[in-house]
Design an enzyme around this catalytic site. Structure first.
Site, PDB file in Angstrom:
ATOM      1  N   LYS A 137      -7.760   1.666  -2.585  1.00  0.00           N
ATOM      2  CA  LYS A 137      -7.390   1.289  -1.215  1.00  0.00           C
ATOM      3  C   LYS A 137      -7.391   2.501  -0.288  1.00  0.00           C
ATOM      4  O   LYS A 137      -7.962   2.458   0.806  1.00  0.00           O
ATOM      5  CB  LYS A 137      -6.001   0.633  -1.231  1.00  0.00           C
ATOM      6  CG  LYS A 137      -5.380   0.351   0.151  1.00  0.00           C
ATOM      7  CD  LYS A 137      -6.099  -0.742   0.904  1.00  0.00           C
ATOM      8  CE  LYS A 137      -5.512  -0.998   2.288  1.00  0.00           C
ATOM      9  NZ  LYS A 137      -4.215  -1.668   2.261  1.00  0.00           N
ATOM     10  N   LYS A 151      -0.973   5.323   8.442  1.00  0.00           N
ATOM     11  CA  LYS A 151      -0.255   5.321   7.157  1.00  0.00           C
ATOM     12  C   LYS A 151      -1.218   5.560   6.000  1.00  0.00           C
ATOM     13  O   LYS A 151      -0.973   6.392   5.117  1.00  0.00           O
ATOM     14  CB  LYS A 151       0.465   3.987   6.965  1.00  0.00           C
ATOM     15  CG  LYS A 151       1.079   3.810   5.581  1.00  0.00           C
ATOM     16  CD  LYS A 151       1.551   2.380   5.346  1.00  0.00           C
ATOM     17  CE  LYS A 151       1.970   2.168   3.897  1.00  0.00           C
ATOM     18  NZ  LYS A 151       2.373   0.769   3.616  1.00  0.00           N
ATOM     19  N   THR A 192       0.869  -1.176   0.000  1.00  0.00           N
ATOM     20  CA  THR A 192       0.000   0.000   0.000  1.00  0.00           C
ATOM     21  C   THR A 192       0.903   1.222   0.000  1.00  0.00           C
ATOM     22  O   THR A 192       1.578   1.502   0.995  1.00  0.00           O
ATOM     23  CB  THR A 192      -0.924   0.011   1.231  1.00  0.00           C
ATOM     24  OG1 THR A 192      -1.809  -1.113   1.165  1.00  0.00           O
ATOM     25  CG2 THR A 192      -1.760   1.287   1.266  1.00  0.00           C
TER      26      THR A 192
END
Length: 300
Positions: free
Chosen positions: A175, A250, A100
């Site tokens: 995502k 994050k 990611t």
């Protein structure tokens, strides 16, 4: 690819990558893994995998490569340059990056792969450590149709839901948009329970009502942040991470970066990032992201 046995390099054998690679081994593929951690390498060998001493060594004789790395800078370093895997893998190798990372890095590496004569998809995941172990992850995939069709048989082994979101970088975009929404909704769910506590409302009653009313959301009914209503949620296991708070931070920071670069207005996402920063800096660094309810209780 069908049922053909492939030689696959898997770079990054951590909490997510390790079980994902092990599932490829279980499915009959020949998998060679790479990781900086001796413990991770040993666990992968115990699962039947082979171990290489470097990424370059791992990719020299493969048909596919899967990477699961911490951040965009690591993906760029592993893939590009004279010592990168694009320069050392056989022409026509399929690359699947399940890290990611920021959308710009993902698109830049995909462009480099295309210029090197390789097929590549970005395929970040949702589903956490349990999903990785059980092979039930959701993959959000970006890349050309041909690359997606090549990647899908491998993704089907590691996941239960495979969605082609669009061209290069679309998987990363999906995502971070999804997880920004998740972070915001978890904070809202926690705030509702904290307010209910202050008002003397039984939290189970709030759950019973909201789970069947307009406040219903995944953060409430699948991952409830208080013990009791959803037995499988981390709240019933001392908030041990299924999805750690620093990982949520994050993703929120990646969403914030993407919003800045694209000119999108995401004030709730920015506020969620600030709250998760505060939580991670004040005891939440090893706790599930739903544990942010503790921070909200303290500041109430």
């Amino acid at each position: 690819m069908g049922e053909t046995v492939l030689r696959v390099a898997f770079i990054g054998l951590g909490n997510m990558g390790g079980p994902m690679a092990a599932n490829l081994v279980k499915a009959g593929h020949e998998v060679v893994g790479v990781d900086l951690s001796e413990e991770a390498r040993a666990a992968f060998q115990a699962a039947g995998g082979q171990v290489a001493t470097s990424a370059v060594e791992a990719v020299r004789d493969v048909q596919a490569v899967v990477t699961m790395l911490p951040a965009g800078k690591h993906v760029r370093a592993v893939y590009t340059g004279a010592d990168g895997i694009l320069a050392h893998a056989p022409k026509g190798t399929l690359f699947i990056d399940s890290s990611t990372i920021d959308v710009d890095s993902s698109r830049d590496v995909a462009k480099a792969a295309s210029e090197a004569g390789m097929d590549m998809v970005d395929a970040p995941v949702s589903g956490g450590i349990v999903g990785a172990a059980n092979g039930t992850l959701t993959f959000m995939v970006g890349g050309p149709d041909v690359a997606f069709e090549r990647a899908k048989p491998l993704l089907d082994i590691m996941g239960a839901s495979i969605v082609h979101a669009g061209d290069a970088g679309a998987g990363q975009a999906a995502k971070i948009c999804n997880n920004m929404l998740l972070g915001i909704s978890m904070i809202g769910t926690c705030e509702a329970f904290v307010l209910a506590e202050k008002l003397g409302l039984d939290p189970q009653k709030l759950y019973d009502i909201s789970s069947k009313s307009s406040g219903q959301c995944w953060s409430l009914t699948s991952y409830c942040p208080i013990p009791g209503p959803v037995p499988t949620s981390p709240a019933n296991n001392e908030y041990k991470p299924g999805f750690a708070a620093p990982m949520m931070l994050k993703d929120l920071l990646l969403a914030e970066e993407a919003a800045d670069s694209s000119g999108a207005n995401t004030p709730m996402g920015e506020k969620a990032a600030r709250l998760y920063e505060e939580y991670c800096n004040n005891g939440g660094e090893n706790v599930d992201f739903s544990g942010i309810i503790h921070l909200l209780r303290k500041s109430g």
